[in-house]
Design an enzyme around this catalytic site. Structure first.
Site, PDB file in Angstrom:
ATOM      1  N   GLU A 191       0.877  -1.174   0.000  1.00 36.06           N
ATOM      2  CA  GLU A 191       0.000   0.000   0.000  1.00 36.06           C
ATOM      3  C   GLU A 191       0.912   1.220   0.000  1.00 36.06           C
ATOM      4  O   GLU A 191       1.550   1.535   0.992  1.00 36.06           O
ATOM      5  CB  GLU A 191      -0.895   0.006   1.259  1.00 36.06           C
TER       6      GLU A 191
ATOM      7  N   ARG B 116       1.205  10.327  -0.217  1.00 35.58           N
ATOM      8  CA  ARG B 116       1.617  11.418   0.665  1.00 35.58           C
ATOM      9  C   ARG B 116       2.865  12.105   0.155  1.00 35.58           C
ATOM     10  O   ARG B 116       3.335  13.063   0.753  1.00 35.58           O
ATOM     11  CB  ARG B 116       1.944  10.876   2.069  1.00 35.58           C
TER      12      ARG B 116
ATOM     13  N   LYS C 224     -10.873  -1.130   6.504  1.00 39.18           N
ATOM     14  CA  LYS C 224      -9.706  -0.925   7.365  1.00 39.18           C
ATOM     15  C   LYS C 224     -10.273  -0.375   8.677  1.00 39.18           C
ATOM     16  O   LYS C 224     -11.213   0.425   8.649  1.00 39.18           O
ATOM     17  CB  LYS C 224      -8.857   0.099   6.625  1.00 39.18           C
TER      18      LYS C 224
END
Ligand code: 3PG
Length: 208
Positions: A40, A44, A128
């Site tokens: 993943e 960012r 999640k």
């Protein structure tokens, strides 16, 4: 691949921050060497999309997705660059619609019963739990299992070597997410052997 299959690829989903696209393929190799074939890559950093693209194009054995996807624009960019799935820290109608429109699986983040209901009512059975240890951790997941018996979770946020088995032993947990297995310093120092070692250490712990 559906969300169930994605969450069954590996008991550990590394949550990755990449500052340099040159490290992407070597990091993917180090994870594969350690037994992990899912990444993943969080949106960012400037390098995130190019890193996803490089891995998607050059490493067919690796399943690569985007993390920290918070809106439709990010979703589209991630899919355009080859993301095979998307993780989000939260859940929104915009993200769920993007998932359908772009035909790319979404694992939305939830922290409350109302958010689990929003996911469930829109046909999302895999979420999640974020931030896992702050949002009630193991106790919250046990509590969710009664009213939400068909929902499955990937707790992320605060998971580490010492608590991963507490999470993985729960029936409604298919995998955990975490950054401890891909320390930023190790990536910056190109100490990929250390990352492979951390993977092996985690699998040893899971076996116990
Ligand atoms: C994140 O978004 O950075 C993840 O939730 C990872 O959390 P962690 O650093 O506690 O593993």
């Amino acid at each position: 691949m559906n969300t169930q299959a994605i969450m069954e690829i590996s008991p550990i989903v590394p949550v990755i921050v990449l500052d340099d696209v040159d490290n992407a393929l070597r990091l993917a190799d180090a994870l594969l060497e350690g037994g992990i074939s899912i990444m993943e890559i969080t949106l960012r950093t400037e390098a995130a999309l190019a890193s996803i693209e490089a891995i998607a194009k050059q490493m067919p054995q690796m399943h690569v997705g985007a993390g920290t996807v918070v809106n439709a624009a990010g979703y589209e960019r991630a899919v355009d660059h080859g993301a095979q799935f998307v993780f989000s820290p939260g859940i929104s109608t915009e993200l769920m619609e993007s998932s359908v429109r772009l035909n790319t699986p979404l694992i939305p983040g939830v922290a409350t019963a109302s958010e689990v209901m929003l996911a469930q009512n829109n046909g999302f059975a895999h979420c999640k739990l974020f931030p896992a240890t702050v949002a009630g951790g193991v106790d919250a997941l046990k509590a969710f299992s009664a009213p939400f018996g068909s929902m499955f979770f990937c707790p992320t946020g605060g998971v580490n070597l010492n608590n991963l088995n507490d999470f993985l032993s729960l029936k409604n947990v298919l995998c955990v997410g975490g950054s401890w297995i891909v320390p930023k310093e190790a990536i910056a120092d190109k100490n990929f052997r250390h990352i492979t070692q951390l993977c092996k250490e985690a699998f040893e712990r899971i076996k116990q």
